[in-house]
Design a protein around this motif. Structure first.
Motif, PDB file in Angstrom:
ATOM      1  N   GLY A  36       0.805  -1.216   0.000  1.00  9.10           N
ATOM      2  CA  GLY A  36       0.000   0.000   0.000  1.00  9.10           C
ATOM      3  C   GLY A  36       0.838   1.266   0.000  1.00  9.10           C
ATOM      4  N   TRP A  37       1.908   1.264   0.803  1.00  9.83           N
ATOM      5  CA  TRP A  37       2.729   2.469   0.863  1.00  9.83           C
ATOM      6  C   TRP A  37       3.482   2.707  -0.443  1.00  9.83           C
ATOM      7  N   GLN A  38       3.844   1.609  -1.138  1.00  9.29           N
ATOM      8  CA  GLN A  38       4.513   1.771  -2.423  1.00  9.29           C
ATOM      9  C   GLN A  38       3.575   2.369  -3.470  1.00  9.29           C
ATOM     10  N   ILE A  39       2.336   1.908  -3.479  1.00  6.14           N
ATOM     11  CA  ILE A  39       1.349   2.476  -4.402  1.00  6.14           C
ATOM     12  C   ILE A  39       1.127   3.950  -4.106  1.00  6.14           C
ATOM     13  N   ALA A  40       1.063   4.286  -2.805  1.00  5.24           N
ATOM     14  CA  ALA A  40       0.871   5.690  -2.419  1.00  5.24           C
ATOM     15  C   ALA A  40       2.048   6.547  -2.889  1.00  5.24           C
ATOM     16  N   VAL A  41       3.264   6.033  -2.721  1.00  2.00           N
ATOM     17  CA  VAL A  41       4.452   6.770  -3.154  1.00  2.00           C
ATOM     18  C   VAL A  41       4.435   6.970  -4.667  1.00  2.00           C
ATOM     19  N   LEU A  42       4.046   5.926  -5.400  1.00  2.00           N
ATOM     20  CA  LEU A  42       3.985   6.036  -6.855  1.00  2.00           C
ATOM     21  C   LEU A  42       2.955   7.067  -7.302  1.00  2.00           C
ATOM     22  N   LEU A  43       1.791   7.084  -6.638  1.00  2.00           N
ATOM     23  CA  LEU A  43       0.763   8.062  -6.989  1.00  2.00           C
ATOM     24  C   LEU A  43       1.260   9.477  -6.755  1.00  2.00           C
ATOM     25  N   VAL A  44       1.943   9.693  -5.632  1.00  2.00           N
ATOM     26  CA  VAL A  44       2.508  11.021  -5.352  1.00  2.00           C
ATOM     27  C   VAL A  44       3.546  11.385  -6.415  1.00  2.00           C
ATOM     28  N   ALA A  45       4.394  10.411  -6.768  1.00  2.00           N
ATOM     29  CA  ALA A  45       5.427  10.665  -7.772  1.00  2.00           C
ATOM     30  C   ALA A  45       4.816  11.001  -9.129  1.00  2.00           C
ATOM     31  N   VAL A  46       3.731  10.301  -9.488  1.00  2.00           N
ATOM     32  CA  VAL A  46       3.077  10.547 -10.778  1.00  2.00           C
ATOM     33  C   VAL A  46       2.433  11.932 -10.798  1.00  2.00           C
ATOM     34  N   VAL A  47       1.791  12.313  -9.697  1.00  2.00           N
ATOM     35  CA  VAL A  47       1.190  13.650  -9.623  1.00  2.00           C
ATOM     36  C   VAL A  47       2.273  14.723  -9.708  1.00  2.00           C
ATOM     37  N   PHE A  48       3.382  14.504  -9.018  1.00  2.00           N
ATOM     38  CA  PHE A  48       4.494  15.459  -9.062  1.00  2.00           C
ATOM     39  C   PHE A  48       5.055  15.564 -10.480  1.00  2.00           C
ATOM     40  N   ARG A  49       5.170  14.411 -11.146  1.00  2.00           N
ATOM     41  CA  ARG A  49       5.648  14.412 -12.536  1.00  2.00           C
ATOM     42  C   ARG A  49       4.734  15.219 -13.429  1.00  2.00           C
ATOM     43  N   ARG A  50       3.428  15.041 -13.288  1.00  2.00           N
ATOM     44  CA  ARG A  50       2.488  15.789 -14.114  1.00  2.00           C
ATOM     45  C   ARG A  50       2.533  17.280 -13.788  1.00  2.00           C
ATOM     46  N   ALA A  51       2.762  17.598 -12.523  1.00  2.00           N
ATOM     47  CA  ALA A  51       2.869  19.010 -12.145  1.00  2.00           C
ATOM     48  C   ALA A  51       4.082  19.655 -12.796  1.00  2.00           C
ATOM     49  N   ILE A  52       5.201  18.935 -12.843  1.00  2.00           N
ATOM     50  CA  ILE A  52       6.396  19.463 -13.500  1.00  2.00           C
ATOM     51  C   ILE A  52       6.157  19.611 -15.003  1.00  2.00           C
ATOM     52  N   LEU A  53       5.480  18.641 -15.597  1.00  2.00           N
ATOM     53  CA  LEU A  53       5.190  18.718 -17.032  1.00  2.00           C
ATOM     54  C   LEU A  53       4.338  19.930 -17.375  1.00  2.00           C
ATOM     55  N   ALA A  54       3.418  20.305 -16.473  1.00  2.00           N
ATOM     56  CA  ALA A  54       2.512  21.416 -16.750  1.00  2.00           C
ATOM     57  C   ALA A  54       3.099  22.773 -16.376  1.00  2.00           C
ATOM     58  N   THR A  55       4.262  22.779 -15.720  1.00  2.00           N
ATOM     59  CA  THR A  55       4.826  24.041 -15.240  1.00  2.00           C
ATOM     60  C   THR A  55       5.091  25.056 -16.353  1.00  2.00           C
ATOM     61  N   PRO A  56       5.759  24.679 -17.466  1.00  2.00           N
ATOM     62  CA  PRO A  56       5.998  25.690 -18.509  1.00  2.00           C
ATOM     63  C   PRO A  56       4.704  26.288 -19.053  1.00  2.00           C
ATOM     64  N   LEU A  57       3.666  25.474 -19.163  1.00  2.00           N
ATOM     65  CA  LEU A  57       2.394  25.969 -19.674  1.00  2.00           C
ATOM     66  C   LEU A  57       1.825  27.042 -18.746  1.00  2.00           C
ATOM     67  N   ALA A  58       1.873  26.766 -17.438  1.00  2.00           N
ATOM     68  CA  ALA A  58       1.361  27.739 -16.471  1.00  2.00           C
ATOM     69  C   ALA A  58       2.211  29.004 -16.434  1.00  2.00           C
ATOM     70  N   LEU A  59       3.516  28.858 -16.659  1.00  2.00           N
ATOM     71  CA  LEU A  59       4.418  30.003 -16.615  1.00  2.00           C
ATOM     72  C   LEU A  59       4.320  30.875 -17.862  1.00  2.00           C
ATOM     73  N   LEU A  60       4.114  30.252 -19.016  1.00  2.00           N
ATOM     74  CA  LEU A  60       4.237  30.972 -20.283  1.00  2.00           C
ATOM     75  C   LEU A  60       2.914  31.412 -20.895  1.00  2.00           C
TER      76      LEU A  60
END
Length: 345
Positions: A58-82
């Motif tokens: 369970g904790w591994q799945i939770a860590v992966l979900l957090v990592a995936v959300v963080f990855r998507r947030a980084i991917l969307a950063t240039p769009l929000a900035l520009l």
């Protein structure tokens, strides 16, 4: 009396005429979503996926979900900035929706979707087009620069490896050309005017009612100056976010491999990290390079570590579920919800 009553029969048909295209559009959208999902899942060994996923705690799945959300947030950063006026949440929604379409369908479907979503949120067309062009260009510059960073890290930490060097040379050269073109375009106001006039003449030759060359020249100069201004204000942060993205992408894969039972020591992590960075441009292929990228990554890692190629399969499957399948499902749901809200509005 006859004249006053004649227009009345036409009135009841008007709402029906509006409802028919809406129903047809919904049907087409559902069919497209179903086709995209079928294309995505076809050929996947779900037995192996299920085995890998059911052995996660369970904790591994939770860590992966957090990592995936963080990855998507980084991917969307240039769009929000520009893009002026675009908040971070909408940038993430737009990014994950477009990424879902781009993963399983060819361009420019994802670009059309992004522009439509941005316009529905009241974003100026010039802002939207400029921000999309800049963020996309920076993303591809980062994708092409990743092999260079992977090669340099591996060379400094271990030794010179020719396949890594060739990958860094080929993709790095492409990144330099792309970055040079971007920097030139941001400064070339005169060139933008010339291209605008040529484009205006061409469009007017095809379509006489189109605005003349002067109007198109003004539009491209406005687009160029607007892009240069946004890059001057937010460009550094956007570039830094893309450099962070490279590390996050590699880190998520290493995390997935480790969670399925592969022993991770420092040399193995280094090999996995650098191998993924060197082959990162392959994720630009359809379905994120499914098969090609996986085989190449497994070959590099098994050649430089104690890990067998077969032991990497489960980790790669978990990684694809986390960063490819899950975002596609979320993205397609986001498209359906956005369309429903747009229609109702």
């Amino acid at each position: 009396m006859a004249e006053s009553s004649s227009p009345q029969p036409a009135t009841p048909t008007q709402p029906a005429a509006r409802r028919i295209p809406k129903a047809v559009t919904r049907l087409v959208l559902v069919a497209v979503v179903a086709w995209l999902l079928l294309r995505l899942v076809r050929g996947v060994d779900w037995g192996e996926v299920g085995h890998a996923l059911t052995h996660l705690s369970g904790w591994q799945i939770a860590v992966l979900l957090v990592a995936v959300v963080f990855r998507r947030a980084i991917l969307a950063t240039p769009l929000a900035l520009l893009i002026a006026g675009l908040d971070y949440l909408k940038a993430m929604i737009s990014d994950v929706a477009a990424a879902a379409v781009a993963t399983v369908a060819p361009s420019p479907g994802d670009v059309v979707l992004r522009l439509a979503m941005l316009r529905s949120w009241g974003i100026d067309t010039t802002d939207a087009a400029s921000g999309l062009a800049l963020s996309t260009t920076l993303f591809y510059v980062a994708r092409l620069a990743a092999p260079v960073l992977g090669f340099l890290i591996f060379w400094a930490a271990r030794d010179f490896y020719a396949p890594f060097a060739w990958s860094a040379l080929v993709f790095g050269a492409g990144g330099v050309v792309l970055l040079g073109g971007l920097l030139y375009a941001l400064r070339a106001e005169r060139t933008a005017a010339i291209i605008g006039r040529l484009l205006g003449r061409l469009i007017q030759w095809v379509r006489r009612s189109s605005p003349g060359p002067a109007v198109w020249a003004e539009r491209l100069v406005s687009f160029q100056s607007h892009s240069a201004e946004r890059m001057h204000q937010r460009g550094l942060l956007a570039v830094l976010s893309q450099l962070l993205l490279i590390a996050v992408e590699a880190g998520v894969l290493v995390l997935c491999v480790g969670f399925v039972g592969v022993h991770l020591d420092s040399p193995t992590v280094l090999v996995m990290f650098c191998s993924f960075m060197v082959i990162y441009p392959l994720t630009g292929l359809p379905l994120m390079g499914a098969g090609v990228m996986d085989a190449t990554f497994a070959a590099f890692v098994s050649d430089h570590s104690h890990v067998e190629a077969t032991d990497l399969v489960a980790g790669l499957l978990v990684w694809r579920v986390a960063v490819q399948l899950l975002p596609v499902v979320v993205g397609l749901l986001a498209v359906l919800i956005w369309r429903r809200l747009t229609w109702n509005g």
